[in-house]
Design an enzyme around this catalytic site. Structure first.
Site, PDB file in Angstrom:
ATOM      1  N   CYS A 177       0.841  -1.205   0.000  1.00  0.00           N
ATOM      2  CA  CYS A 177       0.000   0.000   0.000  1.00  0.00           C
ATOM      3  C   CYS A 177       0.883   1.264   0.000  1.00  0.00           C
ATOM      4  CB  CYS A 177      -0.980  -0.050   1.167  1.00  0.00           C
ATOM      5  SG  CYS A 177      -2.402   1.044   0.933  1.00  0.00           S
ATOM      6  N   HIS A 224      -3.770  -5.326   0.645  1.00  0.00           N
ATOM      7  CA  HIS A 224      -3.207  -5.718   1.940  1.00  0.00           C
ATOM      8  C   HIS A 224      -3.173  -7.242   2.080  1.00  0.00           C
ATOM      9  CE1 HIS A 224      -2.708  -1.822   4.006  1.00  0.00           C
ATOM     10  NE2 HIS A 224      -3.609  -1.433   3.116  1.00  0.00           N
ATOM     11  N   GLU A 270      -1.488  -8.971   4.058  1.00  0.00           N
ATOM     12  CA  GLU A 270      -1.381  -9.402   5.454  1.00  0.00           C
ATOM     13  C   GLU A 270      -2.746  -9.651   6.079  1.00  0.00           C
ATOM     14  OE1 GLU A 270      -1.051  -6.387   4.434  1.00  0.00           O
ATOM     15  OE2 GLU A 270      -1.869  -4.941   5.870  1.00  0.00           O
TER      16      GLU A 270
END
Ligand code: MN
Length: 246
Positions: free
Chosen positions: A102, A205, A207
């Site tokens: 990001c 994202h 994660e």
């Protein structure tokens, strides 16, 4: 210790990780990297660690990519910007692996001389809504198409669904920056450095998706595996540079 990606990447602190070579290469040890200004300390960060993860966060000060602020530009912190850009330039010069998420992807691009759309509304053509309002940050939001010859395609395939929490995107790719994925509206969703062993930027994202997405697990696995290749002292040093949630 086993890395918990979600908590590792969504921190308010700046830190890096020192993974340990174990049977499972996704094991590692997070290390904090405090903001520093000293050239010597920046260089020590780079030599200590074998891989660097730049996480999401607030917007980059537009002056740092040659623009005046425009409507839609969000919160900025030039001290953090300068620290991250200086560190990124050193990390890239070291050719150690970089995974940039990001804002991290935008730091990667700006560090290479590229520019950023300060707000997606400034793009002349209509865009998708890239700020999803889902119950979970791990929910998918839109599709991306990945370039055939990209490294990213080797890790996650040619077409995947990703989450989306951004109001900016890469505008002009910097030196040696290749676009490796776009959303259906043409917005740049991933970049990588040509001629670099592993320097990837993703606008989404991963994660938040690694628990449910084999593709995101593959991406993190490759990041660590590439970091271990270059580790100097028995594979016990990898580090990631993670800054703000965003
Ligand atoms: Mn998006």
């Amino acid at each position: 210790m086993r890395i918990q990606w979600e908590s590792a990447v969504c921190t308010k602190c700046l830190y890096s990780i020192r993974p340990l070579r174990q049977r499972n290469p996704s094991h590692g040890l997070p290390l904090l990297l405090p903001l520093v200004r000293s050239e010597d300390l920046l260089n020590q960060y780079v030599s200590l660690c074998d891989g660097f993860l730049f996480c999401g966060g607030e917007d980059i000060t537009p002056l740092l990519f040659g623009e005046e602020p425009q409507n839609g530009n969000g919160k900025t912190d030039i001290t953090v910007d300068l620290f991250q850009i200086r560190l990124m330039k050193r990390v890239l010069a070291s050719r150690k692996p970089v995974l940039a998420i990001c804002r991290g992807m935008q730091i990667l691009n700006v560090s290479c001389g590229g520019t950023i759309w300060q707000d997606l509304s400034l793009i002349p053509q209509p865009t998708l809504n890239h700020t999803q309002q889902s119950a979970s940050r791990g929910d998918v939001s839109h599709r991306i198409k990945i370039e055939r010859c990209s490294k990213l395609k080797q890790f996650v395939g040619s077409c995947i669904y990703v989450n989306s929490f951004h109001h900016q995107s890469v505008k002009t790719p910097g030196r040696n920056v290749c676009v490796s994925a776009r959303s259906p509206d043409g917005v740049i969703e991933a970049i990588e450095l040509s001629g670099h062993p592993f320097a990837l930027g993703v606008q989404w994202h991963p994660e938040c998706m690694y628990r449910t997405s084999p593709e995101m697990r593959s991406l993190f696995h490759e990041f660590i595996a590439h970091s271990l290749i270059n580790s100097k002292d028995s594979g016990h040093t990898i580090s990631w540079n993670i800054i703000y949630k965003g």
